[in-house]
Design a protein around this motif. Structure first.
Motif, PDB file in Angstrom:
ATOM      1  N   ALA A 101      -4.333  -2.694   5.088  1.00 45.66           N
ATOM      2  CA  ALA A 101      -3.820  -2.972   6.433  1.00 45.66           C
ATOM      3  C   ALA A 101      -2.704  -4.014   6.373  1.00 45.66           C
ATOM      4  N   GLU A 102      -2.884  -5.028   5.562  1.00 42.44           N
ATOM      5  CA  GLU A 102      -1.853  -6.057   5.416  1.00 42.44           C
ATOM      6  C   GLU A 102      -0.581  -5.473   4.792  1.00 42.44           C
ATOM      7  N   ARG A 103      -0.752  -4.644   3.783  1.00 39.05           N
ATOM      8  CA  ARG A 103       0.408  -4.023   3.136  1.00 39.05           C
ATOM      9  C   ARG A 103       1.135  -3.089   4.099  1.00 39.05           C
ATOM     10  N   LEU A 104       0.400  -2.324   4.892  1.00 42.84           N
ATOM     11  CA  LEU A 104       1.017  -1.449   5.887  1.00 42.84           C
ATOM     12  C   LEU A 104       1.806  -2.264   6.905  1.00 42.84           C
ATOM     13  N   ARG A 105       1.263  -3.412   7.317  1.00 45.84           N
ATOM     14  CA  ARG A 105       1.991  -4.292   8.245  1.00 45.84           C
ATOM     15  C   ARG A 105       3.283  -4.798   7.605  1.00 45.84           C
ATOM     16  N   THR A 106       3.201  -5.197   6.350  1.00 50.82           N
ATOM     17  CA  THR A 106       4.382  -5.683   5.634  1.00 50.82           C
ATOM     18  C   THR A 106       5.465  -4.607   5.579  1.00 50.82           C
ATOM     19  N   LEU A 107       5.058  -3.374   5.373  1.00 50.53           N
ATOM     20  CA  LEU A 107       5.998  -2.255   5.290  1.00 50.53           C
ATOM     21  C   LEU A 107       6.419  -1.732   6.661  1.00 50.53           C
ATOM     22  N   GLY A 108       5.746  -2.162   7.718  1.00 54.94           N
ATOM     23  CA  GLY A 108       6.044  -1.662   9.059  1.00 54.94           C
ATOM     24  C   GLY A 108       5.575  -0.237   9.264  1.00 54.94           C
ATOM     25  N   LEU A 109       4.475   0.114   8.630  1.00 57.05           N
ATOM     26  CA  LEU A 109       3.948   1.480   8.714  1.00 57.05           C
ATOM     27  C   LEU A 109       2.567   1.502   9.357  1.00 57.05           C
ATOM     28  N   GLY A 110       2.291   2.562  10.091  1.00 56.35           N
ATOM     29  CA  GLY A 110       0.954   2.800  10.591  1.00 56.35           C
ATOM     30  C   GLY A 110       0.515   1.963  11.764  1.00 56.35           C
ATOM     31  N   GLU A 111       1.420   1.219  12.376  1.00 54.10           N
ATOM     32  CA  GLU A 111       1.004   0.319  13.452  1.00 54.10           C
ATOM     33  C   GLU A 111       1.123   0.922  14.840  1.00 54.10           C
TER      34      GLU A 111
END
Length: 193
Positions: free
Chosen positions: A22-32
């Motif tokens: 979840a943290e990595r997805l936030r960093t990448l701007g994905l899945g939010e």
């Protein structure tokens, strides 16, 4: 043991890496957010459907609680997920989100390996999944999206409503498509580094 309301045993694997993902997805701007432009992921899902000759395909990012179809191809081509049986399958907000215990992508994610199910009904563990009865899924082909940091972000998958003889060629195809997409994700992140 956990059971669905229907009495079926819940067989979704435990995801010990959900917080990191979840943290990595936030960093990448994905899945939010469903309102973020994901045209390139939709185009990739279209390509997966074309290459595999399937009516449905997805680029799926999975956080701690849900799945998000950043890329979605359906027979109607409407991108809303409505013809995917979204409401019946625990989906919400435009049909791009699905409960984490629906479908087979969470299994791929935790295993960190591709999964080929020529007929999901041949496997008791997978035959009882809600997507079988609620959406009509009968075959699945999926591979994990493991990024440059080693985090499994989600999956790329193709599904059909009839059994499919995927075999080794199908496995090689989905793994190759996953590698191609992870390359695109890595290039997308490169300017931020």
């Amino acid at each position: 043991m956990t059971h669905y309301a229907t009495g079926r045993l819940l067989l979704t694997p435990v995801d010990r890496d959900g917080h990191v993902r979840a943290e990595r997805l936030r960093t990448l701007g994905l899945g939010e957010r469903a309102d973020t432009s994901f045209d390139s992921f939709d185009a990739f899902a279209d390509r997966v459907a074309e290459v595999t000759s399937t009516p449905y395909s997805m680029v799926n990012f999975i956080d701690e609680n849900r799945q998000f179809f950043a890329g979605l191809h359906t027979p109607a081509g409407n991108r809303s997920g409505a013809d995917l049986g979204a409401a019946a399958a625990g989906c919400h907000r435009s049909g791009r989100y699905m409960a984490r215990d629906h479908g087979y992508c969470p299994h791929v994610l935790v295993r960190r390996k591709a999964l080929v199910l020529e007929d999901v009904c041949d496997y008791p563990r997978f035959a009882g999944n809600p997507v079988v009865d609620e959406i009509g899924i009968r075959s699945y082909l999926g591979a994990p999206l493991i990024d440059r940091t080693g985090v499994a972000l989600g999956t790329v998958c193709a599904v059909d409503t009839v059994p499919r003889p995927w075999g080794r060629p199908g496995l090689a195809t989905i793994k190759s498509l996953a590698q191609e997409l992870i390359g695109q994700i890595d290039r997308r992140e490169a300017p931020r580094r």
